[in-house]
Design a protein around this motif. Structure first.
Motif, PDB file in Angstrom:
ATOM      1  N   ASP A   1       0.655  -0.949  -0.002  1.00 38.63           N
ATOM      2  CA  ASP A   1      -0.131   0.271  -0.219  1.00 38.63           C
ATOM      3  C   ASP A   1       0.871   1.762   0.019  1.00 38.63           C
ATOM      4  O   ASP A   1       1.460   1.281   0.376  1.00 38.63           O
ATOM      5  CB  ASP A   1      -1.184  -0.193   1.033  1.00 38.63           C
ATOM      6  CG  ASP A   1      -1.818   1.394   0.771  1.00 38.63           C
ATOM      7  OD1 ASP A   1      -2.517   1.748   0.390  1.00 38.63           O
ATOM      8  OD2 ASP A   1      -2.469   1.623   2.116  1.00 38.63           O
TER       9      ASP A   1
ATOM     10  N   LEU B   1      -5.683  -4.925   4.938  1.00 37.24           N
ATOM     11  CA  LEU B   1      -5.438  -5.109   3.400  1.00 37.24           C
ATOM     12  C   LEU B   1      -5.131  -6.481   3.050  1.00 37.24           C
ATOM     13  O   LEU B   1      -4.023  -6.759   3.946  1.00 37.24           O
ATOM     14  CB  LEU B   1      -4.975  -4.034   2.665  1.00 37.24           C
ATOM     15  CG  LEU B   1      -5.949  -2.887   3.404  1.00 37.24           C
ATOM     16  CD1 LEU B   1      -4.814  -1.670   3.126  1.00 37.24           C
ATOM     17  CD2 LEU B   1      -7.478  -2.722   3.248  1.00 37.24           C
TER      18      LEU B   1
ATOM     19  N   ARG C   1      -3.507  -8.046  -0.675  1.00 39.14           N
ATOM     20  CA  ARG C   1      -3.615  -7.836  -1.387  1.00 39.14           C
ATOM     21  C   ARG C   1      -4.152  -6.851  -2.165  1.00 39.14           C
ATOM     22  O   ARG C   1      -4.871  -6.674  -2.927  1.00 39.14           O
ATOM     23  CB  ARG C   1      -3.320  -9.216  -2.432  1.00 39.14           C
ATOM     24  CG  ARG C   1      -3.231 -10.304  -2.593  1.00 39.14           C
ATOM     25  CD  ARG C   1      -3.223 -11.426  -3.115  1.00 39.14           C
ATOM     26  NE  ARG C   1      -2.422 -12.545  -2.586  1.00 39.14           N
ATOM     27  CZ  ARG C   1      -2.497 -14.148  -3.350  1.00 39.14           C
ATOM     28  NH1 ARG C   1      -2.946 -13.939  -4.422  1.00 39.14           N
ATOM     29  NH2 ARG C   1      -1.743 -14.916  -2.834  1.00 39.14           N
TER      30      ARG C   1
ATOM     31  N   GLU D   1      -7.055  -5.648  -1.222  1.00 34.23           N
ATOM     32  CA  GLU D   1      -8.640  -5.418  -0.728  1.00 34.23           C
ATOM     33  C   GLU D   1      -8.677  -5.604   1.009  1.00 34.23           C
ATOM     34  O   GLU D   1      -7.674  -6.022   1.443  1.00 34.23           O
ATOM     35  CB  GLU D   1      -9.107  -6.458  -1.634  1.00 34.23           C
ATOM     36  CG  GLU D   1      -8.891  -6.242  -2.989  1.00 34.23           C
ATOM     37  CD  GLU D   1     -10.119  -7.744  -3.687  1.00 34.23           C
ATOM     38  OE1 GLU D   1     -10.242  -8.676  -3.192  1.00 34.23           O
ATOM     39  OE2 GLU D   1      -9.571  -7.945  -4.885  1.00 34.23           O
TER      40      GLU D   1
ATOM     41  N   THR E   1      -9.695  -6.340   4.179  1.00 36.24           N
ATOM     42  CA  THR E   1     -10.239  -8.016   4.267  1.00 36.24           C
ATOM     43  C   THR E   1     -10.448  -7.984   6.171  1.00 36.24           C
ATOM     44  O   THR E   1     -10.355  -6.663   6.772  1.00 36.24           O
ATOM     45  CB  THR E   1      -9.846  -8.765   3.880  1.00 36.24           C
ATOM     46  OG1 THR E   1      -9.926 -10.171   4.266  1.00 36.24           O
ATOM     47  CG2 THR E   1      -7.707  -8.386   4.772  1.00 36.24           C
TER      48      THR E   1
END
Length: 131
Positions: free
Chosen positions: A40, A69, A71, A73, A75
């Motif tokens: 990120d 996060l 990958r 996304e 979570t």
């Protein structure tokens, strides 16, 4: 009578082979560097000085606001661990990459959630500071 000099074979330039090798190495490193998943961009890693480095194959990123996060996304720690378990039957080793500004309480919450969800080990990934 005039003598004719013997035929000399033209030698290839050795620089061409060196240029070809350097070009192939450049292409290799460009391809290898683009295959790694980027972290990120807003993440600033925790710094350490004398720990052994480990690879970062698949880590859970924890941003300064506590968001997790995987990958790229959003979570939860439980969903992250389920994604790790889907690959093989080996013990699940969770890797956490926390932001430097993340409160310690939130980091402990995430680590405990991973342990409660069945992580065999929880590793903390930090940035090594050169001496």
């Amino acid at each position: 009578m005039r003598r004719v000099p013997p035929y000399r074979r033209a030698r290839g330039e050795p620089e061409i082979a060196l240029i070809n090798i350097v070009f192939l190495l450049l292409v290799f490193f460009l391809v290898a560097g683009s295959l790694a998943a980027p972290l990120d961009r807003e993440l600033s890693l925790v710094r350490t000085e004398s720990l052994d480095g480990r690879a970062l194959p698949d880590a859970l990123i924890v941003r300064p606001d506590g968001a997790t996060l995987h990958r790229g996304e959003a979570t939860t720690p439980e969903a992250y661990l389920e994604a790790l378990a889907g690959r093989d039957g080996a013990p699940r080793v969770a890797r956490i990459v926390p932001d430097r500004d993340l409160p310690a309480e939130r980091l402990i919450e995430v680590a405990r959630a991973l342990q409660a969800a069945g992580a065999a080990e929880v590793h903390l990934v930090t940035e090594r500071v050169p001496r």
